[in-house]
Scaffold this active site. Structure first.
Site, PDB file in Angstrom:
ATOM      1  CE1 TYR A   1      -7.307  -1.693   6.814  1.00  0.00           C
ATOM      2  CE2 TYR A   1      -5.921  -1.313   4.902  1.00  0.00           C
ATOM      3  CZ  TYR A   1      -6.124  -1.247   6.254  1.00  0.00           C
ATOM      4  OH  TYR A   1      -5.146  -0.742   7.070  1.00  0.00           O
TER       5      TYR A   1
ATOM      6  CG  ASP B   1      -4.007   8.448   7.908  1.00  0.00           C
ATOM      7  OD1 ASP B   1      -3.901   7.228   8.140  1.00  0.00           O
ATOM      8  OD2 ASP B   1      -4.229   8.917   6.787  1.00  0.00           O
TER       9      ASP B   1
ATOM     10  CD  GLU C   1      -2.844  -0.897   2.502  1.00  0.00           C
ATOM     11  OE1 GLU C   1      -3.638  -1.818   2.715  1.00  0.00           O
ATOM     12  OE2 GLU C   1      -2.659   0.039   3.305  1.00  0.00           O
TER      13      GLU C   1
END
Lengths: 322, 410
Positions: free
Chosen positions: A234, A119, A108
């Site tokens: 994911y 994040d 990734e």
């Protein structure tokens, strides 16, 4: 021979799409559509693929091939995230080039963005370092081209936020991404509700669009999240941002089983995995594990590419022992 | 015009949360179920009489609504043209329009069983309003505020703390409103069970832009009725300052279908809208992009990286703008202009001297545009400007800008 068949299939698929379009617009020569449809069906059968094709992904990408190989070998996938251009273009490229040898199955590659809302501090700082060193979307594509000079099999998934892609123009970006050798993408701020933006055009362009499923994705919502997705799913193991709380295999296992019941795609688990033992535990209850922040922390601490890759290898060994 | 829904400007957003191409729901999957839940709850509440009865009671008895529509006589005489009215939302409890919206969202949060409220704040007005209403209802309150803003808005930081809120200084980015919003979103994604995100402006993912607009529309509804009562007709021009754009959207919305009412939004021009990007004028100096859950005009570079805005006013220091404004701009229903720091400071001082009103730096931008256009307009032209906040919080910033030393005691 394989690639020849794929190329033919690809060309036919495109012609079928055009024919479909003409059919939709009502100006079609019905015989032409039917005849073309039949020949496509024959060809896709020849290639061992389904004749029914509605954005469930491109026919075969490096990601699909990798999972087929791993399945044949009875191995779990080890996936890593690193930020393109962190802290410099050259050092990041050196790390990325070394990942397959260190045992990484899928890479990734983070696309830096000024406002990475999902994040934690580790990846925020990595993005800032990359941007300060002059990283751009253009250079990120170039990094993939450089990687592809010596590696034509390891899948690369571009991971980031929508605005840099939108700013470049979706059609232009998809053509460049495909040409550079990107296989799929994860765009954090594009939920299924916004599929017409990038997800569907990406799949039509032959790229996997990988979706995040989370603990808040309940059974009612899960089918929506799994529609129009391909490559793998994911699973975000925690409610939170990257690099935060540790994931527990005992919590993750039932969730993976729940998603598996609803899709044939491989389920990869990420967020909160930091050690070889974590990677092993999580990989044992899923089809693979992703490590990001723990590796980016090493880069942020100023470790050399060789030291970073040694750490990656220890994680890969953990995941592969599952 | 207003009774013809097909030709109305007030039917947006659509089911996807879009105003034309703007708006939408660009958030991570973790937040998506929460946003859909909020949308359902709001859809229910907006047609629920008991919800509005509770709002009206609090607006009247806690906030002090309706706020007056005040004829600024000396300002009008000084400018020598159009007749200037000020909608006095700076007289609300907590000193700005922000509480109109906060009350609505907190009542919703209570109905949804949420016990912890988070908010982002720039100038601190939204943070103070949120802390205030949380104190009133006994809810835990966490306010994210850029570290740079914590410094330049010290009085509001102290207010929030007095009201029992936890103020978290945000150091990522340049430490302004944009970065505070990022950290608030990060908090929300981590605390999905008990937490309600109280957004302070008409931006963010659907349904926030529409919901905040509907709560702020009380400003325009009142102004419309008051102008009809005082002048026997509607105003000719509405003027309001825009950061994210909630006070402006609140004033504009009830007038959108009155085709003879001109609408002007005033963005923060900082040091001037030029190539150096030392401003916050998203519409006049930006282009469409996706940030904080919606597509709108953004200050960004060629690579789609978001730029930091610049303004003397912390409340306008945001690189985006509400998506409904972006749409009104594109279809031409509203006009958007920019005013520099210097012009806003002049207006600030003039308002103090002529009207005995210390305006916040945000509406000082709107006032500066009034000063520009009023002298050229006839005496029977009615301007309605939103005085959306009072300037007590800004006196240190203004003193510094004017080169006056004050002992802040901070």
């Amino acid at each position: 021979m394989h690639s020849f068949i794929f190329q033919i299939a690809h060309i036919c698929a495109r012609r079928a799409e055009q024919a479909e379009l003409r059919c939709e617009h009502g100006a079609a020569n019905v015989t032409e559509c039917a005849a073309l449809g039949q020949s496509i069906l024959n060809l896709t059968r020849l290639c061992g693929m389904s004749g029914h094709k509605q954005y469930e992904g491109p026919d075969m990408t490096r990601i699909d091939a990798k999972f087929a190989d791993l399945k044949a070998a009875g191995k779990k996938a080890f996936v890593t995230y690193v930020m393109a251009g962190d802290p410099t273009y050259d050092s990041a490229l050196e790390v990325v080039k070394g990942l397959p040898t260190a045992g990484v199955d899928i890479i990734e590659l983070g696309l830096p963005f000024t406002d990475p809302m999902a994040d934690g501090p580790t990846i925020q700082l990595a993005g800032q370092r990359a941007l300060e060193a002059g990283m751009t979307l253009e250079k990120t594509l170039q990094m993939v081209r450089d990687f592809r000079e010596t590696d034509d099999t390891t899948p690369i998934v571009l991971m980031g936020y929508y605005n840099p892609i939108y700013s470049r123009g979706v059609t232009r970006f998809l053509a460049e991404a495909k040409e550079a050798g990107i296989d799929g993408m994860i765009v954090v701020d594009l939920p299924p509700e916004e599929d017409s933006e990038l997800c569907i055009p990406a799949q039509k362009a032959g790229l996997n669009f990988i979706r995040l499923a989370t603990p808040t994705t309940d059974d009612k919502r899960l089918p929506k999240v799994l529609t129009n997705t391909s490559g793998f799913v994911y699973y975000v193991s925690i409610n939170g941002i990257t690099g935060a709380a540790a994931a527990q295999a005992s919590n993750v296992g039932p969730e993976v089983a729940r998603i598996k019941a609803a899709t044939d795609l491989p389920i990869i688990v990420g967020f909160g995995i930091r050690t070889p033992q974590n990677a092993r535990d999580i990989a044992s209850v899923a089809d693979g594990a992703v490590v990001g922040s723990a590796i980016v922390d090493e880069i942020g601490a100023g470790k050399s590419p060789a030291e970073v890759l040694a750490f990656v290898k220890s994680l890969a060994d953990g995941a592969h022992s599952a | 015009m207003a009774d013809d829904l097909l030709n109305s400007f007030t039917t947006g957003p659509d089911e996807q949360g879009r105003f034309g191409d703007f708006g939408g729901r660009f958030v991570s999957e973790t937040l998506m179920p929460l946003i859909l839940d909020l949308e359902a709850q709001y859809e229910y509440a907006r047609t629920d009489d008991s919800f509005w009865a509770e709002m009206n009671d609090l607006w009247t008895n806690y906030v002090g609504r309706p706020s007056p529509l005040y004829y600024a006589e000396r300002l009008t005489e000084h400018l020598g043209g159009a007749k200037v009215y000020l909608k006095r939302d700076e007289l609300n409890h907590t000193g700005a329009h922000k509480i109109n919206n906060v009350l609505g969202q907190i009542i919703l949060a209570r109905r949804m069983g949420k016990s912890r409220i988070i908010a982002e704040t720039g100038a601190g007005q939204h943070g103070v309003a949120t802390a205030t209403v949380c104190a009133k209802f006994g809810l835990k309150c966490v306010v994210y505020m850029g570290a740079h803003d914590v410094e330049r808005q010290a009085p509001n930081v102290f207010r929030m703390k007095l009201l029992g809120a936890e103020v978290v200084p945000v150091t990522s980015g340049r430490g302004t409103l944009k970065d505070a919003m990022n950290d608030a979103l990060r908090d929300w994604v981590t605390n999905v069970e008990d937490t309600f995100y109280c957004i302070g402006t008409v931006a963010g993912p659907h349904p926030y832009p529409a919901m905040v607009r509907d709560f702020q529309a009380i400003i325009g509804k009142e102004a419309r009725a008051q102008m009809l009562e005082q002048e026997g007709r509607l105003p000719d021009t509405l003027i309001a300052a825009i950061g994210g754009g909630s006070n402006a959207m609140g004033l504009f919305f009830p007038f959108l279908d009155d085709k003879d009412v001109g609408i002007i939004g005033v963005e923060a021009g900082g040091k001037g809208v030029n190539a150096k990007m030392e401003h916050c004028a998203s519409l006049t100096g930006g282009r469409p992009g996706v940030l904080h859950g919606n597509r709108t005009y953004l200050l960004q570079d060629d690579d789609g990286q978001i730029l930091e805005g610049f303004s003397i006013s912390a409340g306008l220091d945001y690189p985006g703008i509400g998506p409904e404004h972006a749409w009104l701009h594109d279809i031409g229903r509203a006009q958007y202009v920019s005013i520099t720091d210097v012009e806003a400071l002049e207006a600030f001082q003039l308002c103090c001297e002529l009207e005995g009103i210390i305006p916040a730096l945000e509406p000082s931008h709107a006032l500066a545009h009034v000063m520009k256009i009023a002298p050229e307009l006839p005496a029977d032209h009615l301007i309605c400007m939103n005085m959306c906040g009072r300037g007590d919080k800004d006196i240190f910033t203004v003193a510094a800008a004017l080169g006056i030393e004050m002992n802040t005691g901070a």
